[in-house]
Scaffold this active site. Structure first.
Site, PDB file in Angstrom:
ATOM      1  N   GLU A 185      68.638  38.853 -55.934  1.00 41.38           N
ATOM      2  CA  GLU A 185      68.038  38.411 -54.982  1.00 41.38           C
ATOM      3  C   GLU A 185      66.896  37.127 -54.462  1.00 41.38           C
ATOM      4  OE1 GLU A 185      69.568  36.368 -52.621  1.00 41.38           O
ATOM      5  OE2 GLU A 185      69.679  36.931 -50.937  1.00 41.38           O
ATOM      6  N   ASP A 186      67.108  36.135 -54.106  1.00 44.54           N
ATOM      7  CA  ASP A 186      65.008  35.742 -53.825  1.00 44.54           C
ATOM      8  C   ASP A 186      64.718  36.294 -53.109  1.00 44.54           C
ATOM      9  OD1 ASP A 186      66.974  35.191 -51.833  1.00 44.54           O
ATOM     10  OD2 ASP A 186      66.739  33.254 -52.370  1.00 44.54           O
TER      11      ASP A 186
ATOM     12  N   ARG B  62      62.016  23.563 -54.982  1.00 45.12           N
ATOM     13  CA  ARG B  62      62.529  24.700 -55.694  1.00 45.12           C
ATOM     14  C   ARG B  62      62.846  25.037 -56.984  1.00 45.12           C
ATOM     15  NH1 ARG B  62      67.375  26.815 -52.534  1.00 45.12           N
ATOM     16  NH2 ARG B  62      68.704  25.762 -51.313  1.00 45.12           N
TER      17      ARG B  62
ATOM     18  N   ASP C 233      64.582  39.905 -46.064  1.00 45.24           N
ATOM     19  CA  ASP C 233      63.867  38.904 -45.005  1.00 45.24           C
ATOM     20  C   ASP C 233      64.278  39.814 -44.492  1.00 45.24           C
ATOM     21  OD1 ASP C 233      62.319  37.349 -43.371  1.00 45.24           O
ATOM     22  OD2 ASP C 233      63.794  35.724 -42.866  1.00 45.24           O
TER      23      ASP C 233
ATOM     24  N   LYS D 234      60.193  40.680 -46.861  1.00 44.27           N
ATOM     25  CA  LYS D 234      59.075  40.787 -46.325  1.00 44.27           C
ATOM     26  C   LYS D 234      59.617  41.896 -44.659  1.00 44.27           C
ATOM     27  CE  LYS D 234      59.318  35.529 -45.497  1.00 44.27           C
ATOM     28  NZ  LYS D 234      60.062  34.454 -44.502  1.00 44.27           N
TER      29      LYS D 234
ATOM     30  N   GLY E 298      68.833  29.356 -53.329  1.00 48.51           N
ATOM     31  CA  GLY E 298      68.134  30.234 -53.963  1.00 48.51           C
ATOM     32  C   GLY E 298      67.754  31.227 -54.835  1.00 48.51           C
TER      33      GLY E 298
ATOM     34  N   PHE F 132      56.708  31.613 -44.358  1.00 47.87           N
ATOM     35  CA  PHE F 132      57.880  31.237 -45.268  1.00 47.87           C
ATOM     36  C   PHE F 132      57.363  30.545 -46.669  1.00 47.87           C
ATOM     37  CE2 PHE F 132      60.736  27.827 -46.005  1.00 47.87           C
ATOM     38  CZ  PHE F 132      62.470  29.014 -45.823  1.00 47.87           C
TER      39      PHE F 132
HETATM   40  P1  IMP Z   1      68.017  37.741 -43.980  1.00 45.82           P
HETATM   41  O1  IMP Z   1      69.470  37.769 -44.372  1.00 45.82           O
HETATM   42  O2  IMP Z   1      67.094  37.385 -43.478  1.00 45.82           O
HETATM   43  O3  IMP Z   1      67.175  38.704 -45.388  1.00 45.82           O
HETATM   44  O4  IMP Z   1      67.554  36.564 -45.384  1.00 45.82           O
HETATM   45  C1  IMP Z   1      67.760  36.107 -46.284  1.00 45.82           C
HETATM   46  C2  IMP Z   1      67.998  34.555 -46.878  1.00 45.82           C
HETATM   47  O5  IMP Z   1      67.169  33.772 -45.848  1.00 45.82           O
HETATM   48  C3  IMP Z   1      67.510  34.645 -48.210  1.00 45.82           C
HETATM   49  O6  IMP Z   1      68.081  34.842 -49.432  1.00 45.82           O
HETATM   50  C4  IMP Z   1      66.904  33.108 -48.321  1.00 45.82           C
HETATM   51  O7  IMP Z   1      67.521  32.732 -49.018  1.00 45.82           O
HETATM   52  C5  IMP Z   1      66.065  32.313 -46.485  1.00 45.82           C
HETATM   53  N1  IMP Z   1      65.411  32.995 -46.651  1.00 45.82           N
HETATM   54  C6  IMP Z   1      64.673  33.637 -45.967  1.00 45.82           C
HETATM   55  N2  IMP Z   1      63.141  34.007 -46.214  1.00 45.82           N
HETATM   56  C7  IMP Z   1      62.820  33.042 -46.863  1.00 45.82           C
HETATM   57  C8  IMP Z   1      61.425  31.810 -46.807  1.00 45.82           C
HETATM   58  O8  IMP Z   1      60.233  32.100 -46.843  1.00 45.82           O
HETATM   59  N3  IMP Z   1      62.233  31.023 -47.422  1.00 45.82           N
HETATM   60  C9  IMP Z   1      63.025  30.088 -48.058  1.00 45.82           C
HETATM   61  N4  IMP Z   1      63.670  30.991 -47.939  1.00 45.82           N
HETATM   62  C10 IMP Z   1      64.111  31.795 -47.397  1.00 45.82           C
HETATM   63 MG    MG Z   2      69.141  33.664 -50.971  1.00 42.27          MG
END
Ligand code: IMP
Ligand code: MG
Length: 172
Positions: A98-99, A164, A102, A130, A43, A151
């Protein structure tokens, strides 16, 4: 092949402006420190590519493939590394690009795992944040856009491996 077109949440111009600003800020902070930029695939590939081109300093770029195993409230060990970096980072300055942050589980586990390797520093840059979804005890040092719990796709991020390539951040 037909695909739904997501609505624009953040335009490519808005992204470009913020990424350029962050690149300048990082260049000032890390000049002469030869930082290692870590790009967690997939991502973050577009964000990292734009960010390093906005940083007018010497740096190295490494790629990882990681996924978290959930709860980021206990220490590391809860990360699955599919592809590790090839570099010894002891004593190096690390910037994770990082993208999106979340729940924070991925970055929580990744940062702790990298800290065990004794780098000089680790900072986290996220394109999107987020905060309403956070459960892990981690914060991003630089986040460019705070978004609601929707999302999103585009600018590297996918829905089932699609979208992407979009130059903007889209939402359905
Ligand atoms: P976390 O571990 O919950 O913080 O999730 C991180 C990963 O989940 C990110 O690096 C993304 O790859 C993916 N992710 C979380 N939210 C989204 C979204 O809204 N769109 C696409 N990928 C997401
Ligand atoms: Mg990611």
């Amino acid at each position: 092949m037909t695909q739904k077109t997501p609505a624009v949440m953040i335009t490519k111009e808005e992204i470009n402006k913020k990424v350029s600003e962050l690149g300048k800020q990082l260049a000032n902070k890390y000049r002469d420190l030869d930082p290692v930029i870590i790009c967690p695939l997939k991502g973050s590939f577009v964000f990292t590519a734009d960010l390093v081109r906005a940083m007018d300093i010497q740096c190295e770029i490494e790629f990882m493939i990681v996924s978290s195993y959930g709860s980021g409230t206990v220490s590391s060990g809860s990360i699955n590394i599919k592809k590790d970096i090839e570099k010894d980072i002891k004593g190096r300055h690390i910037i994770i690009a990082e993208d999106i942050i979340d729940t924070g589980n991925t970055l929580f586990a990744l940062k702790n795992m990298l800290l065990e390797r004794e780098p000089a520093s680790v900072s986290i840059c996220t394109l999107l944040d987020k905060p309403s979804r956070r459960t892990a005890d981690i914060k991003s040092d630089y986040s460019l856009f705070v978004i609601p719990d929707k999302f999103v796709v585009g600018y590297g991020m996918d829905a089932d491996e699609k979208y992407r390539q979009l130059p903007y951040i889209g939402v359905f």
